[in-house]
Enzyme design. Structure first.
Site, PDB file in Angstrom:
ATOM      1  N   GLY A 281       0.865  -1.185   0.000  1.00  0.00           N
ATOM      2  CA  GLY A 281       0.000   0.000   0.000  1.00  0.00           C
ATOM      3  C   GLY A 281       0.893   1.223   0.000  1.00  0.00           C
ATOM      4  O   GLY A 281       1.865   1.269  -0.750  1.00  0.00           O
ATOM      5  N   GLU A 282       0.598   2.171   0.852  1.00  0.00           N
ATOM      6  CA  GLU A 282       1.441   3.370   0.987  1.00  0.00           C
ATOM      7  C   GLU A 282       1.967   3.421   2.418  1.00  0.00           C
ATOM      8  O   GLU A 282       1.200   3.647   3.360  1.00  0.00           O
ATOM      9  CB  GLU A 282       0.614   4.624   0.718  1.00  0.00           C
ATOM     10  CG  GLU A 282       0.790   5.250  -0.639  1.00  0.00           C
ATOM     11  CD  GLU A 282       2.195   5.254  -1.193  1.00  0.00           C
ATOM     12  OE1 GLU A 282       2.386   4.700  -2.286  1.00  0.00           O
ATOM     13  OE2 GLU A 282       3.132   5.782  -0.548  1.00  0.00           O
ATOM     14  N   SER A 283       3.269   3.241   2.553  1.00  0.00           N
ATOM     15  CA  SER A 283       3.836   3.167   3.907  1.00  0.00           C
ATOM     16  C   SER A 283       3.625   4.467   4.689  1.00  0.00           C
ATOM     17  O   SER A 283       3.415   4.434   5.903  1.00  0.00           O
ATOM     18  CB  SER A 283       5.314   2.798   3.848  1.00  0.00           C
ATOM     19  OG  SER A 283       6.018   3.728   3.065  1.00  0.00           O
TER      20      SER A 283
ATOM     21  N   CYS B 194       6.068  -5.346   0.231  1.00  0.00           N
ATOM     22  CA  CYS B 194       6.270  -4.023  -0.369  1.00  0.00           C
ATOM     23  C   CYS B 194       6.259  -2.900   0.679  1.00  0.00           C
ATOM     24  O   CYS B 194       7.239  -2.733   1.391  1.00  0.00           O
ATOM     25  CB  CYS B 194       5.253  -3.826  -1.493  1.00  0.00           C
ATOM     26  SG  CYS B 194       5.750  -2.538  -2.633  1.00  0.00           S
TER      27      CYS B 194
ATOM     28  N   ARG C  24      12.770   3.746  -0.897  1.00  0.00           N
ATOM     29  CA  ARG C  24      11.385   3.741  -1.380  1.00  0.00           C
ATOM     30  C   ARG C  24      11.348   4.052  -2.872  1.00  0.00           C
ATOM     31  O   ARG C  24      12.126   4.871  -3.357  1.00  0.00           O
ATOM     32  CB  ARG C  24      10.558   4.776  -0.618  1.00  0.00           C
ATOM     33  CG  ARG C  24      10.386   4.411   0.844  1.00  0.00           C
ATOM     34  CD  ARG C  24       9.463   5.383   1.535  1.00  0.00           C
ATOM     35  NE  ARG C  24       8.169   5.416   0.898  1.00  0.00           N
ATOM     36  CZ  ARG C  24       7.391   6.491   0.855  1.00  0.00           C
ATOM     37  NH1 ARG C  24       7.774   7.626   1.383  1.00  0.00           N
ATOM     38  NH2 ARG C  24       6.214   6.425   0.266  1.00  0.00           N
TER      39      ARG C  24
ATOM     40  N   ILE D  18       5.021  -3.255  -7.670  1.00  0.00           N
ATOM     41  CA  ILE D  18       4.219  -2.035  -7.810  1.00  0.00           C
ATOM     42  C   ILE D  18       4.883  -0.935  -6.977  1.00  0.00           C
ATOM     43  O   ILE D  18       4.844  -0.969  -5.745  1.00  0.00           O
ATOM     44  CB  ILE D  18       2.770  -2.255  -7.321  1.00  0.00           C
ATOM     45  CG1 ILE D  18       2.144  -3.475  -8.003  1.00  0.00           C
ATOM     46  CG2 ILE D  18       1.929  -1.002  -7.561  1.00  0.00           C
ATOM     47  CD1 ILE D  18       0.843  -3.952  -7.385  1.00  0.00           C
ATOM     48  N   ARG D  19       5.518  -0.008  -7.638  1.00  0.00           N
ATOM     49  CA  ARG D  19       6.255   1.075  -6.952  1.00  0.00           C
ATOM     50  C   ARG D  19       7.030   0.499  -5.765  1.00  0.00           C
ATOM     51  O   ARG D  19       6.938   0.962  -4.633  1.00  0.00           O
ATOM     52  CB  ARG D  19       5.297   2.187  -6.514  1.00  0.00           C
ATOM     53  CG  ARG D  19       4.512   2.771  -7.687  1.00  0.00           C
ATOM     54  CD  ARG D  19       3.629   3.935  -7.302  1.00  0.00           C
ATOM     55  NE  ARG D  19       4.454   5.057  -6.889  1.00  0.00           N
ATOM     56  CZ  ARG D  19       4.290   5.727  -5.758  1.00  0.00           C
ATOM     57  NH1 ARG D  19       3.339   5.390  -4.916  1.00  0.00           N
ATOM     58  NH2 ARG D  19       5.059   6.741  -5.475  1.00  0.00           N
TER      59      ARG D  19
ATOM     60  N   HIS E 171       4.468  -8.201  -4.821  1.00  0.00           N
ATOM     61  CA  HIS E 171       3.155  -8.691  -4.371  1.00  0.00           C
ATOM     62  C   HIS E 171       2.892 -10.059  -4.993  1.00  0.00           C
ATOM     63  O   HIS E 171       2.714 -10.127  -6.210  1.00  0.00           O
ATOM     64  CB  HIS E 171       2.039  -7.773  -4.872  1.00  0.00           C
ATOM     65  CG  HIS E 171       2.044  -6.405  -4.288  1.00  0.00           C
ATOM     66  ND1 HIS E 171       1.104  -5.990  -3.376  1.00  0.00           N
ATOM     67  CD2 HIS E 171       2.852  -5.347  -4.496  1.00  0.00           C
ATOM     68  CE1 HIS E 171       1.344  -4.726  -3.051  1.00  0.00           C
ATOM     69  NE2 HIS E 171       2.388  -4.310  -3.712  1.00  0.00           N
TER      70      HIS E 171
ATOM     71  N   GLU F 195       0.190 -11.736  -3.873  1.00  0.00           N
ATOM     72  CA  GLU F 195      -1.226 -11.964  -3.561  1.00  0.00           C
ATOM     73  C   GLU F 195      -2.161 -11.561  -4.691  1.00  0.00           C
ATOM     74  O   GLU F 195      -3.347 -11.879  -4.657  1.00  0.00           O
ATOM     75  CB  GLU F 195      -1.604 -11.266  -2.243  1.00  0.00           C
ATOM     76  CG  GLU F 195      -1.826  -9.771  -2.317  1.00  0.00           C
ATOM     77  CD  GLU F 195      -0.539  -8.964  -2.346  1.00  0.00           C
ATOM     78  OE1 GLU F 195       0.558  -9.543  -2.454  1.00  0.00           O
ATOM     79  OE2 GLU F 195      -0.638  -7.719  -2.285  1.00  0.00           O
TER      80      GLU F 195
HETATM   81  N1  GLN Z   1       5.744   2.932  -2.855  1.00  0.00           N
HETATM   82  C1  GLN Z   1       5.030   2.480  -1.694  1.00  0.00           C
HETATM   83  C2  GLN Z   1       5.616   3.047  -0.399  1.00  0.00           C
HETATM   84  O1  GLN Z   1       6.597   3.712  -0.439  1.00  0.00           O
HETATM   85  C3  GLN Z   1       5.001   0.966  -1.623  1.00  0.00           C
HETATM   86  C4  GLN Z   1       4.228   0.390  -2.786  1.00  0.00           C
HETATM   87  C5  GLN Z   1       3.569  -0.915  -2.531  1.00  0.00           C
HETATM   88  O2  GLN Z   1       3.372  -1.338  -1.382  1.00  0.00           O
HETATM   89  N2  GLN Z   1       3.136  -1.562  -3.579  1.00  0.00           N
HETATM   90  O3  GLN Z   1       5.079   2.867   0.636  1.00  0.00           O
END
Ligand code: GLN
Length: 194
Positions: A50-52, A81, A108, A130-131, A166, A168
């Site tokens: 997700g987004e940390s 991630c 990151r 994903i990112r 990921h 999942e």
């Molecule tokens: N770029 C996100 C972060 O810095 C991590 C991306 C992800 O969990 N798929 O938190």
């Protein structure tokens, strides 16, 4: 363990529900958890992607830092991630607070804009980046289980497991990574009981 392992996916933000069918297919019980009472009831945690930064804000807003740190010290944890970023000792670009569960440094969004997201096979299983963060440094005590383009992407150390990708999102249940984490959880509790 005699009963099924109960796996709690931290449900503050991010890709929580896609873990459910993998966990169930691997023979364990899925719970989405966000309160201290729910944390007490699980055997292990998944910190989802997700987004940390958003997760950190919510952890602080709901005053969950200390209770989560105590849970993570006592139970197996798998970071996916953004979860990797929360578990690292040191976070770069930019620096941010983390639980320091194992001696790794992560950058990151380390693959840059060109490669925001891609699918690859790890141990013959289709996974998504994903990112994703890049693991810049890991102490020797951390076992690297898989490498992608020269970077460690699947790591293990004691009761902890990390994947910068990921698994999942794939619909072939359970993923080898869920299976491996479940095996780790079972081993952890078997050792404790011995
Ligand atoms: N770029 C996100 C972060 O810095 C991590 C991306 C992800 O969990 N798929 O938190």
């Amino acid at each position: 363990m005699l009963s099924k392992s109960v796996i709690g996916v931290l449900a503050l933000q991010g890709a929580v529900d896609p873990h459910r069918l993998h966990i169930e297919a691997a023979g364990a019980e899925f719970r989405a958890v966000k309160t201290p009472a729910q944390f007490d009831e699980v055997d292990a945690f998944i910190l989802p992607g997700g987004e940390s930064t958003t997760m950190l804000k919510l952890i602080e807003r709901f005053d969950l830092w200390d209770v989560l740190a105590a849970q993570f010290a006592a139970k197996p944890v798998w970071g996916v991630c953004a979860g990797v970023i929360l578990m690292a000792q040191t976070v770069l670009s930019p620096a941010q607070r983390s639980f320091d569960l194992l001696p790794i440094t992560v950058e990151r969004n380390g693959y840059g804009r060109q490669l925001e997201s891609c699918h690859v096979e790890i141990e013959g299983y289709k996974v998504s980046f994903i990112r994703a963060p890049v693991i810049k440094d890991a102490a020797e005590s951390v076992h690297v289980r898989a490498v992608h383009k020269g970077d460690p992407v699947w790591l293990e150390s004691g009761q902890y497991m990390l994947t910068t990708f990921h698994p999942e999102m794939s619909l072939d249940f359970p993923s080898p990574m869920h299976r491996a984490f479940l095996a780790r959880v079972e081993k952890f509790y078997a050792k404790k009981a011995a």
